[in-house]
Scaffold this active site. Sequence first.
Site, PDB file in Angstrom:
ATOM      1  N   GLU A   1      10.744  74.851  10.044  1.00 37.24           N
ATOM      2  CA  GLU A   1      12.309  74.060   9.112  1.00 37.24           C
ATOM      3  C   GLU A   1      11.780  73.591   7.895  1.00 37.24           C
ATOM      4  OE1 GLU A   1      13.351  70.596  12.542  1.00 37.24           O
ATOM      5  OE2 GLU A   1      13.480  69.513  10.781  1.00 37.24           O
TER       6      GLU A   1
ATOM      7  N   GLY B   1       4.826  65.362   8.198  1.00 34.11           N
ATOM      8  CA  GLY B   1       3.185  64.342   8.181  1.00 34.11           C
ATOM      9  C   GLY B   1       1.750  65.413   8.061  1.00 34.11           C
TER      10      GLY B   1
HETATM   11  C1  LIG Z   1       8.929  70.397  10.283  1.00 35.97           C
HETATM   12  C2  LIG Z   1       9.640  71.022  11.452  1.00 35.97           C
HETATM   13  O1  LIG Z   1       8.854  71.878  11.018  1.00 35.97           O
HETATM   14  S1  LIG Z   1      10.393  70.985  13.225  1.00 35.97           S
HETATM   15  C3  LIG Z   1       9.207  69.045  13.785  1.00 35.97           C
HETATM   16  C4  LIG Z   1       8.557  68.368  13.274  1.00 35.97           C
HETATM   17  N1  LIG Z   1       8.838  66.995  13.443  1.00 35.97           N
HETATM   18  C5  LIG Z   1       8.710  66.232  13.678  1.00 35.97           C
HETATM   19  O2  LIG Z   1       7.278  66.160  14.746  1.00 35.97           O
HETATM   20  C6  LIG Z   1       8.765  65.457  13.955  1.00 35.97           C
HETATM   21  C7  LIG Z   1       7.922  63.803  14.555  1.00 35.97           C
HETATM   22  N2  LIG Z   1       6.627  63.740  13.323  1.00 35.97           N
HETATM   23  C8  LIG Z   1       6.812  62.765  12.480  1.00 35.97           C
HETATM   24  O3  LIG Z   1       7.328  62.555  12.075  1.00 35.97           O
HETATM   25  C9  LIG Z   1       5.723  62.562  12.092  1.00 35.97           C
HETATM   26  O4  LIG Z   1       5.179  63.446  12.520  1.00 35.97           O
HETATM   27  C10 LIG Z   1       4.733  61.858  12.287  1.00 35.97           C
HETATM   28  C11 LIG Z   1       5.448  60.022  12.311  1.00 35.97           C
HETATM   29  C12 LIG Z   1       4.365  61.371  14.062  1.00 35.97           C
HETATM   30  C13 LIG Z   1       3.426  61.504  11.790  1.00 35.97           C
HETATM   31  O5  LIG Z   1       3.960  61.342  10.140  1.00 35.97           O
HETATM   32  P1  LIG Z   1       2.632  61.313   9.160  1.00 35.97           P
HETATM   33  O6  LIG Z   1       3.529  60.728   7.696  1.00 35.97           O
HETATM   34  O7  LIG Z   1       2.178  61.802   9.391  1.00 35.97           O
HETATM   35  O8  LIG Z   1       3.015  60.031   9.579  1.00 35.97           O
HETATM   36  P2  LIG Z   1       1.457  58.468   9.075  1.00 35.97           P
HETATM   37  O9  LIG Z   1       0.029  58.555   9.797  1.00 35.97           O
HETATM   38  O10 LIG Z   1       1.623  58.023   7.222  1.00 35.97           O
HETATM   39  O11 LIG Z   1       2.177  57.004   9.785  1.00 35.97           O
HETATM   40  C14 LIG Z   1       3.522  56.697   9.429  1.00 35.97           C
HETATM   41  C15 LIG Z   1       3.999  55.021   9.757  1.00 35.97           C
HETATM   42  O12 LIG Z   1       4.105  55.131  11.068  1.00 35.97           O
HETATM   43  C16 LIG Z   1       2.126  54.006  11.141  1.00 35.97           C
HETATM   44  N3  LIG Z   1       1.387  54.399  12.862  1.00 35.97           N
HETATM   45  C17 LIG Z   1       1.159  55.840  12.448  1.00 35.97           C
HETATM   46  N4  LIG Z   1       0.899  55.760  13.812  1.00 35.97           N
HETATM   47  C18 LIG Z   1       1.314  54.510  14.252  1.00 35.97           C
HETATM   48  C19 LIG Z   1       0.851  53.961  15.639  1.00 35.97           C
HETATM   49  N5  LIG Z   1       0.114  54.628  16.562  1.00 35.97           N
HETATM   50  N6  LIG Z   1       1.296  53.259  15.744  1.00 35.97           N
HETATM   51  C20 LIG Z   1       2.023  52.095  15.111  1.00 35.97           C
HETATM   52  N7  LIG Z   1       2.348  52.732  13.983  1.00 35.97           N
HETATM   53  C21 LIG Z   1       1.483  53.804  13.315  1.00 35.97           C
HETATM   54  C22 LIG Z   1       1.435  54.349  10.167  1.00 35.97           C
HETATM   55  O13 LIG Z   1       0.767  52.839   9.913  1.00 35.97           O
HETATM   56  C23 LIG Z   1       2.689  54.452   8.852  1.00 35.97           C
HETATM   57  O14 LIG Z   1       3.797  53.465   8.272  1.00 35.97           O
HETATM   58  P3  LIG Z   1       3.634  53.100   7.312  1.00 35.97           P
HETATM   59  O15 LIG Z   1       3.709  54.012   6.434  1.00 35.97           O
HETATM   60  O16 LIG Z   1       4.498  51.332   7.314  1.00 35.97           O
HETATM   61  O17 LIG Z   1       2.522  52.878   6.784  1.00 35.97           O
HETATM   62  C1  LIG Z   2      13.708  67.123   7.506  1.00 34.14           C
HETATM   63  C2  LIG Z   2      12.308  67.391   8.767  1.00 34.14           C
HETATM   64  C3  LIG Z   2      12.246  66.716   9.568  1.00 34.14           C
HETATM   65  C4  LIG Z   2      11.386  66.946  10.847  1.00 34.14           C
HETATM   66  O1  LIG Z   2      12.509  67.770  11.577  1.00 34.14           O
HETATM   67  O2  LIG Z   2      10.483  66.169  10.986  1.00 34.14           O
END
Ligand SMILES: CC(=O)SCCNC(=O)CCNC(=O)[C@H](O)C(C)(C)COP(=O)(O)OP(=O)(O)OC[C@H]1O[C@@H](n2cnc3c(N)ncnc32)[C@H](O)[C@@H]1OP(=O)(O)O
Ligand SMILES: CCCC(=O)O
Length: 444
Positions: free
Chosen positions: A243, A220
Site C-alpha cells: 500500500e 512506521g
Molecule cells: C502501509 C501498508 O502498506 S498497509 C499496513 C500498515 N498499516 C498499519 O499497520 C496501520 C497501523 N500501524 C501504524 O499506524 C504504525 O505502524 C504505528 C502507529 C503502530 C507505529 O508507527 P510509528 O510512526 O513508528 O509510531 P511511533 O513509535 O512514532 O509512535 C507514534 C505515537 O504513538 C505513541 N506511542 C507509541 N507506542 C505507544 C504505546 N504503547 N502507548 C502509548 N503511546 C504510544 C508515541 O509516543 C508517538 O506519539 P507522539 O507522536 O506524540 O510522540
Molecule cells: C496510507 C497508509 C496508511 C496505512 O495503511 O497504514
Amino acid sequence: MNVLEEYKRKLRTPEQAVQVIKSGDWIDYTTSLGQPILLDRALAARRDELTDVKIRGNLVFGPLEVAECDPSQEHFIYHSWHCSSYERSLCDRGLCYYIPMVFHLNSDYYKHFLTVNVAMACVTPMDRHGYFNLSTSTGVSGQILRKADIVILEVNENLPKLYGGYDECIHISDVDYVVEGHHDPFPDAPVPKITDIDRKIAENLLPYLVDGMTLQLGIGSLPHALGNLIAESDLKDLGMHTELCSDAYLQLHKAGKLTNRYKTINRGKSVLGVAVGSNELYDWIDENPSVAVYPLSYVNNPEVIGRIDNMVSINSCLEVDLYGQVSSESAGTRQISGTGGQLDFLTGASTSRGGKAFICMSSTFTDRNGMQQSRVVPRFGGDIITSPRSQVYYLATEYGVVNLIGKSTWERAEAIISLAHPTFRDQLIRAAQAQHIWRRSNKR
Ligand SMILES: CC(=O)SCCNC(=O)CCNC(=O)[C@H](O)C(C)(C)COP(=O)(O)OP(=O)(O)OC[C@H]1O[C@@H](n2cnc3c(N)ncnc32)[C@H](O)[C@@H]1OP(=O)(O)O
Ligand SMILES: CCCC(=O)O
C-alpha cells in the site's frame, strides 16, 4: 475543442475556484502529497463566509489552514481516514476526527455511501493527451474524484508521474477547474535510526523469509528499519506489493534485490498505492516502467494479495494483549494513526501460498515520563483493537517470533509472554493466572 483550450477555459486562481464551496458541503483532500496546499489556503480565507464545511483527508502532513484557522470548528471540521503525526497532533488539540475503515473497501464507501460535493487534489501537469497523473495519491484518489460533484485540480510540478496499473490519471474533460501556483519542493520524510532492537527483530524474522518472496512493509519506523535490514541481508529476487512505498524499497532496489522476478501476479512490477519518502524515492518511481501504481481497492484486496505466492507482510503495532489482540491505532482514547492496510494485508498474506503475516514491535516503549512500559499487556481497556485475535498470525519482538494460529488461550498467553521483556514477565504471568488463561503446565 482541443485539450489545451479546454485547460485554459477551466483555469482559475485558487481564490476563484473555491468560490464553488457552500456552507454544509463535504470536501475531500485525497492523501499525503495530494494535499491541495493553495486551495486549502484559499478555502481557509473564506472562513467567515462559510459554516459547517466538512473536510476529509488521509495521512496529510499539513499544516492544514482550514483546521488551524478555526479552533471553534464552527466553519470547518476536519476528518482523517489515517492520522499522520500532524493529524495526530490535530486530534490531540480536538481539531481532527478519525473515520474508521479498512482500505481495500474505502473506494466502495465513496461509491455507495458518501457524499463528495467538491474534491480537490494535487496532480502533475497535464500531458499532451489531456491527462493529469494522480501520482503518489493514486491509491485513494480515483473513486473520490469520480464521486465528486465538482473536481478542482491543483497542478504541482514537483509530483512524480507514475505509470499504472489503472486509475492513475484523470482527463481534463472530467475536471471542472484547474489551479496553478508555486509549490515548495517536498521535504524528505525522516529516515528511522536503526537500533539494536530493530536488528534483533530482523534477525528473528530472517529464518522465515525466502528468496523470491514479495514484501509489504507497513507504515512506521519499525517496518521501515526492517526493510532496510532486509536490504542488507543475503535474500534476493524480492518483489514489492505494498500500500505504502517508503524509502525501504528504494534501499532494496539500490541493493539489487527488487527484481519482482518471481511474483505470481504483476511479474516484473513493483506495485504500490501511495508513496511517502525522500526526493530520491520520488525520483526513482518517476516514469519508471518497473513501478506500477494501483488503487487500494486492488493493492489491498485480500484476494489479490493472496494470489501472490510467498507474500510476506510486515506491520507494526503499539501493544498486544495476552489474548493476541493487536492495538495499532490508539493509545487508550488517544488516536495515534488508523487501521490502515494492516487488516487487509494480514488477511491476504495469510492466504498466500507460502505467505506469512508478521506484526512486529519492540517489547517495551518509553512513555512521556521517561518510564519503560511493556507493549505486552494483560488485556485492553480503552485501546482500539486493530487486528482481532482470530486473524493475528505471527507476532515478533526482539525476544522471538510466535505463530498464534490454532493456539488456545493458555497456549497464546505462554507464547505472547515469551515475547515480553523479562522485567515484565512475572507480572504478566500473574495477570494470566487471574484471567484464567494460565495452567500449571505453562512454561514460565
Ligand atoms: C502501509 C501498508 O502498506 S498497509 C499496513 C500498515 N498499516 C498499519 O499497520 C496501520 C497501523 N500501524 C501504524 O499506524 C504504525 O505502524 C504505528 C502507529 C503502530 C507505529 O508507527 P510509528 O510512526 O513508528 O509510531 P511511533 O513509535 O512514532 O509512535 C507514534 C505515537 O504513538 C505513541 N506511542 C507509541 N507506542 C505507544 C504505546 N504503547 N502507548 C502509548 N503511546 C504510544 C508515541 O509516543 C508517538 O506519539 P507522539 O507522536 O506524540 O510522540
Ligand atoms: C496510507 C497508509 C496508511 C496505512 O495503511 O497504514
